[in-house]
Design a protein around this motif. Structure first.
Motif, PDB file in Angstrom:
ATOM      1  N   THR A   1      37.132  12.900   6.082  1.00  0.00           N
ATOM      2  CA  THR A   1      36.987  14.216   5.458  1.00  0.00           C
ATOM      3  C   THR A   1      37.036  14.167   3.933  1.00  0.00           C
ATOM      4  O   THR A   1      36.737  15.162   3.276  1.00  0.00           O
ATOM      5  N   GLY A   2      37.436  13.044   3.373  1.00  0.00           N
ATOM      6  CA  GLY A   2      37.472  12.941   1.916  1.00  0.00           C
ATOM      7  C   GLY A   2      37.675  11.513   1.477  1.00  0.00           C
ATOM      8  O   GLY A   2      38.279  10.712   2.189  1.00  0.00           O
ATOM      9  N   ILE A   3      37.166  11.183   0.308  1.00  0.00           N
ATOM     10  CA  ILE A   3      37.338   9.817  -0.213  1.00  0.00           C
ATOM     11  C   ILE A   3      37.220   9.836  -1.729  1.00  0.00           C
ATOM     12  O   ILE A   3      36.435  10.613  -2.300  1.00  0.00           O
ATOM     13  N   THR A   4      38.043   9.022  -2.367  1.00  0.00           N
ATOM     14  CA  THR A   4      37.935   8.838  -3.805  1.00  0.00           C
ATOM     15  C   THR A   4      38.305   7.394  -4.116  1.00  0.00           C
ATOM     16  O   THR A   4      39.068   6.765  -3.380  1.00  0.00           O
ATOM     17  N   VAL A   5      37.755   6.855  -5.178  1.00  0.00           N
ATOM     18  CA  VAL A   5      37.973   5.451  -5.534  1.00  0.00           C
ATOM     19  C   VAL A   5      38.616   5.378  -6.916  1.00  0.00           C
ATOM     20  O   VAL A   5      38.215   6.091  -7.834  1.00  0.00           O
ATOM     21  N   THR A   6      39.621   4.523  -7.044  1.00  0.00           N
ATOM     22  CA  THR A   6      40.329   4.363  -8.310  1.00  0.00           C
ATOM     23  C   THR A   6      40.524   2.878  -8.610  1.00  0.00           C
ATOM     24  O   THR A   6      40.353   2.037  -7.726  1.00  0.00           O
ATOM     25  N   PRO A   7      40.896   2.543  -9.852  1.00  0.00           N
ATOM     26  CA  PRO A   7      41.319   1.167 -10.119  1.00  0.00           C
ATOM     27  C   PRO A   7      42.476   0.778  -9.208  1.00  0.00           C
ATOM     28  O   PRO A   7      43.231   1.636  -8.733  1.00  0.00           O
ATOM     29  N   GLY A   8      42.653  -0.516  -8.976  1.00  0.00           N
ATOM     30  CA  GLY A   8      43.605  -0.973  -7.981  1.00  0.00           C
ATOM     31  C   GLY A   8      45.056  -0.693  -8.279  1.00  0.00           C
ATOM     32  O   GLY A   8      45.887  -0.764  -7.376  1.00  0.00           O
ATOM     33  N   ASN A   9      45.411  -0.364  -9.534  1.00  0.00           N
ATOM     34  CA  ASN A   9      46.811  -0.146  -9.861  1.00  0.00           C
ATOM     35  C   ASN A   9      47.254   1.305  -9.755  1.00  0.00           C
ATOM     36  O   ASN A   9      48.391   1.645 -10.100  1.00  0.00           O
ATOM     37  N   VAL A  10      46.387   2.191  -9.281  1.00  0.00           N
ATOM     38  CA  VAL A  10      46.741   3.610  -9.158  1.00  0.00           C
ATOM     39  C   VAL A  10      47.532   3.831  -7.865  1.00  0.00           C
ATOM     40  O   VAL A  10      47.074   3.459  -6.787  1.00  0.00           O
ATOM     41  N   PRO A  11      48.720   4.432  -7.933  1.00  0.00           N
ATOM     42  CA  PRO A  11      49.519   4.677  -6.725  1.00  0.00           C
ATOM     43  C   PRO A  11      48.796   5.585  -5.734  1.00  0.00           C
ATOM     44  O   PRO A  11      48.066   6.500  -6.131  1.00  0.00           O
ATOM     45  N   ASP A  12      49.024   5.338  -4.449  1.00  0.00           N
ATOM     46  CA  ASP A  12      48.353   6.118  -3.414  1.00  0.00           C
ATOM     47  C   ASP A  12      48.622   7.605  -3.536  1.00  0.00           C
ATOM     48  O   ASP A  12      47.726   8.436  -3.416  1.00  0.00           O
ATOM     49  N   GLY A  13      49.882   7.959  -3.777  1.00  0.00           N
ATOM     50  CA  GLY A  13      50.243   9.380  -3.805  1.00  0.00           C
ATOM     51  C   GLY A  13      49.554  10.169  -4.867  1.00  0.00           C
ATOM     52  O   GLY A  13      49.341  11.380  -4.716  1.00  0.00           O
ATOM     53  N   ASP A  14      49.179   9.507  -5.970  1.00  0.00           N
ATOM     54  CA  ASP A  14      48.529  10.222  -7.074  1.00  0.00           C
ATOM     55  C   ASP A  14      47.138  10.722  -6.689  1.00  0.00           C
ATOM     56  O   ASP A  14      46.594  11.614  -7.359  1.00  0.00           O
ATOM     57  N   GLN A  15      46.534  10.161  -5.619  1.00  0.00           N
ATOM     58  CA  GLN A  15      45.161  10.509  -5.282  1.00  0.00           C
ATOM     59  C   GLN A  15      45.045  11.319  -3.991  1.00  0.00           C
ATOM     60  O   GLN A  15      43.939  11.628  -3.552  1.00  0.00           O
ATOM     61  N   THR A  16      46.164  11.670  -3.378  1.00  0.00           N
ATOM     62  CA  THR A  16      46.108  12.409  -2.109  1.00  0.00           C
ATOM     63  C   THR A  16      45.374  13.722  -2.275  1.00  0.00           C
ATOM     64  O   THR A  16      44.493  14.069  -1.472  1.00  0.00           O
ATOM     65  N   VAL A  17      45.724  14.480  -3.292  1.00  0.00           N
ATOM     66  CA  VAL A  17      45.097  15.792  -3.514  1.00  0.00           C
ATOM     67  C   VAL A  17      43.603  15.627  -3.779  1.00  0.00           C
ATOM     68  O   VAL A  17      42.777  16.382  -3.254  1.00  0.00           O
ATOM     69  N   ALA A  18      43.248  14.625  -4.594  1.00  0.00           N
ATOM     70  CA  ALA A  18      41.829  14.406  -4.913  1.00  0.00           C
ATOM     71  C   ALA A  18      41.033  14.077  -3.650  1.00  0.00           C
ATOM     72  O   ALA A  18      39.910  14.559  -3.457  1.00  0.00           O
ATOM     73  N   ALA A  19      41.592  13.244  -2.787  1.00  0.00           N
ATOM     74  CA  ALA A  19      40.902  12.892  -1.559  1.00  0.00           C
ATOM     75  C   ALA A  19      40.777  14.097  -0.630  1.00  0.00           C
ATOM     76  O   ALA A  19      39.742  14.308   0.010  1.00  0.00           O
TER      77      ALA A  19
END
Length: 226
Positions: A207-225
């Protein structure tokens, strides 16, 4: 039927630039919703490692390659760069030194940092530098300082610690050191994905996907995804 070897790469770049993949995901989810396949359950969020396509470069090679990029952009912009200590940047090869000799590596570091500072001062003084030249200069400023410290005598040395957001490659400057767990380390990106909670035997959709550099914590991208 054959095609020119870069055709698929160029097509992929256009698809990414126009966010074709995100549009396809959005249209697919719209169709799934109308077909009653989404339901009203929550989503599960997780991430997985995506290895970078570029090789990790050492500090000396990083700076040398970044200087070369600045010189290439300067030539494309019709600008004449200042005279540098070294004249072998345009070869695209590693600097020709005795790499096993610590003194030779140290002398090379002094030259590289001095040339990097010269180029960045030059770019800063240009009236209207091209955007690509400015970007090359910003990358050079980053790689020429992230691993380098000043000593008491005014010379430079390689720092004995890794910078928190260290650039690993001039070929792909967005890749980073990543860690999925205490034992899983990688260089590259993270894909942060949300999928439907499992319900009976119904298929689950991304239902959603976003890509970040490898050092970005998972929790920081939950809302974006989401």
């Amino acid at each position: 039927i054959t095609c020119e070897h870069s055709t698929l790469c160029k097509f992929r770049a256009k698809a990414m630039d126009r966010e074709v993949g995100r549009a396809l995901l959005r249209d697919t989810l719209t169709e799934a919703s109308e077909a009653g396949l989404l339901g009203d359950t929550g989503d599960i969020s997780d991430s997985f490692m995506v290895a970078g396509a570029a090789a990790r470069q050492g500090t000396l090679v990083l700076i040398a390659r970044a200087i070369r990029q600045v010189l290439v952009e300067a030539e494309d912009a019709g600008c004449e760069p200042p005279t540098l200590r070294r004249s072998d940047y345009r070869t695209g090869r590693k600097p020709a030194i005795a790499w096993a000799d610590a003194d030779a590596r140290q002398a090379l570091l002094q030259d590289l940092v001095a040339d990097a500072e010269t180029l960045n001062h030059w770019i800063a003084d240009l009236a209207d530098p091209a955007e690509s030249l400015q970007q090359a200069g910003q990358l050079l400023a980053t790689v020429a300082t992230q691993d380098v410290v000043r000593t008491d005598d005014g010379s430079v040395a390689i720092a004995q610690q890794v910078a928190p957001d260290r650039v690993l490659s001039t070929v792909d400057p967005d890749i980073r050191h990543g860690r999925k767990s205490s034992s899983q380390k990688f260089d590259g990106y993270k894909a942060h994905v949300t999928v439907q909670q499992p319900v009976d035997d119904k298929p689950r959709l991304i239902t959603g996907i976003t890509v970040t550099p490898g050092n970005v914590p998972d929790g920081d991208q939950t809302v974006a995804a989401l």
